[in-house]
Design an enzyme around this catalytic site. Structure first.
Site, PDB file in Angstrom:
ATOM      1  N   GLN A   1      75.472  -1.528 -24.343  1.00  0.00           N
ATOM      2  CA  GLN A   1      74.614  -2.492 -23.664  1.00  0.00           C
ATOM      3  C   GLN A   1      73.175  -2.305 -24.101  1.00  0.00           C
ATOM      4  OE1 GLN A   1      75.075  -2.394 -19.430  1.00  0.00           O
ATOM      5  NE2 GLN A   1      73.388  -3.801 -19.038  1.00  0.00           N
TER       6      GLN A   1
ATOM      7  N   SER B   1      78.016   4.628 -25.267  1.00  0.00           N
ATOM      8  CA  SER B   1      78.128   4.158 -23.889  1.00  0.00           C
ATOM      9  C   SER B   1      79.232   3.106 -23.772  1.00  0.00           C
ATOM     10  CB  SER B   1      76.771   3.639 -23.413  1.00  0.00           C
ATOM     11  OG  SER B   1      76.783   3.371 -22.026  1.00  0.00           O
ATOM     12  N   LEU B   2      78.893   1.865 -23.426  1.00  0.00           N
ATOM     13  CA  LEU B   2      79.897   0.803 -23.361  1.00  0.00           C
ATOM     14  C   LEU B   2      80.735   0.737 -24.636  1.00  0.00           C
ATOM     15  CD1 LEU B   2      81.118  -1.952 -22.348  1.00  0.00           C
ATOM     16  CD2 LEU B   2      79.252  -3.003 -23.654  1.00  0.00           C
TER      17      LEU B   2
ATOM     18  N   ARG C   1      83.953  -1.817 -14.798  1.00  0.00           N
ATOM     19  CA  ARG C   1      82.800  -0.949 -15.033  1.00  0.00           C
ATOM     20  C   ARG C   1      81.495  -1.708 -14.827  1.00  0.00           C
ATOM     21  NH1 ARG C   1      79.585   0.739 -19.622  1.00  0.00           N
ATOM     22  NH2 ARG C   1      79.298   3.021 -19.746  1.00  0.00           N
TER      23      ARG C   1
ATOM     24  N   HIS D   1      73.990   6.495 -16.863  1.00  0.00           N
ATOM     25  CA  HIS D   1      74.252   7.863 -17.307  1.00  0.00           C
ATOM     26  C   HIS D   1      73.430   8.893 -16.526  1.00  0.00           C
ATOM     27  CE1 HIS D   1      76.759   6.251 -20.435  1.00  0.00           C
ATOM     28  NE2 HIS D   1      75.780   5.440 -20.795  1.00  0.00           N
TER      29      HIS D   1
ATOM     30  N   GLN E   1      81.641   9.823 -18.313  1.00  0.00           N
ATOM     31  CA  GLN E   1      80.632   9.180 -19.149  1.00  0.00           C
ATOM     32  C   GLN E   1      79.618   8.399 -18.330  1.00  0.00           C
ATOM     33  OE1 GLN E   1      80.348   5.454 -20.415  1.00  0.00           O
ATOM     34  NE2 GLN E   1      80.964   5.754 -22.531  1.00  0.00           N
TER      35      GLN E   1
END
Length: 312
Positions: A13, A94-95, A119, A204, A253
């Site tokens: 993202q 991440s994503l 998510r 995060h 994560q």
């Protein structure tokens, strides 16, 4: 000629932009957009073609649109290059880790769509209850920055180093007030530049704990497979091909730092990858890789015209 040892990398993202799907409209890979719409119950084509910047900035929209576009491009690339069909390893920022899991065969596409939707919605709700921001710090080593941020937290500030992107790039995440204190500390330490990121929350960090409980139920309902292609995990930069590890890794994560520098070192060191292919909007991961492993070839594929780079 010795076959290339390819690693596939997928951005997260913040890489999204309005109209990013338009170059891929009508191509064979676009069929995944319709499939994603059915699995998600969302108008995915509208997100990729018509959504304005503010709409795409919303966490749930950004994550679904970015994941699906990466999957479309991956499908097209697999028609162009054998090494993309059989990479040595995958990784995602991440994503992007969910696209990596799909590319490696550790999770089915429809299941991944549903996980990404869960998510994004969980994180959007967490952002509403605990507003946060993220800022990239450029030109400063991570170690002194992390020490300064730890001092701010000891004094009650809500700020963490959430992404360790490259030797000279880290990302601060936390409350607006906490990140402002972190930015001031970074500037005092000699940071060259600070850039606010187009995301909607303190990702995060422990501020995402409320999202973790909701998302965790979706993870627990998902089947993960084992694969011959490992994915290097964000949370510890270790390569895992056994599906049994991934339910916990995908949960952790959400509240843990993204260790991207170590991830690229794992890809190009122990895993021996000599070509890093970034798949998705933008060129951020290729730029980071240049700073982390400057001797390794890399390329970014974000539009159809770039497909010829891999076909050559």
């Amino acid at each position: 000629m010795t076959p290339r040892r390819v690693a596939l990398m997928f951005p997260g993202q913040g890489s999204q932009r309005p109209g990013m799907g338009r170059p891929w409209l009508g191509r064979p890979g676009w069929s995944l957009v319709d499939r994603a719409a059915e699995a998600s119950g969302r108008d995915v084509a509208a997100l990729l073609l018509d959504a304005e910047e503010d709409e795409l900035r919303r966490t749930d929209n950004a994550q679904l649109a970015t994941f699906v576009l990466e999957s479309v491009i991956l499908g097209e690339l697999r028609e162009e290059m054998e090494a993309v069909r059989n990479p040595v390893a995958c990784a995602g920022h991440s994503l992007g880790e969910f696209t990596a899991l799909t590319a490696a065969g550790l999770i089915d596409f429809d299941d991944a769509v549903r996980l990404v939707v869960a998510r994004g919605e969980a994180m959007r709700r967490a952002c509403a209850s605990a507003p946060g921001v993220m800022s990239a710090v450029l030109g400063l080593d991570a170690e002194p920055l992390e020490a300064a941020i730890a001092e701010i937290r000891t004094a009650g500030g809500l700020v963490w180093v959430a992404n360790l992107n490259s030797p000279q790039q880290s990302v601060l995440s936390g409350s607006p007030e906490g990140v402002a204190l972190g930015v001031r500390a970074a500037e005092q330490l000699g940071a060259l530049r600070v850039v606010d990121l187009p995301v909607g929350g303190a990702f995060h960090t422990p501020l995402m704990l409320s999202a973790l409980s909701t998302f965790g139920r979706a993870v627990d309902a998902t089947r993960f497979h084992s694969s011959g292609i490992p994915v290097v995990a964000n949370v510890d930069a270790v390569a895992y091909a056994d599906g049994g590890h991934w339910p916990d890794l995908t949960k952790q994560q959400m509240i843990s730092p993204v260790r991207w520098s170590d991830t690229v070192r794992e890809l190009t060191g122990p895993l021996g990858c000599d070509l890093l292919v970034e798949i998705g909007p933008g060129r951020a991961l290729a730029g980071m890789a240049k700073a982390i492993a400057p001797g390794v070839e890399r390329m970014s594929i974000s539009e159809p015209a770039k497909l010829s780079l891999l076909a050559a």
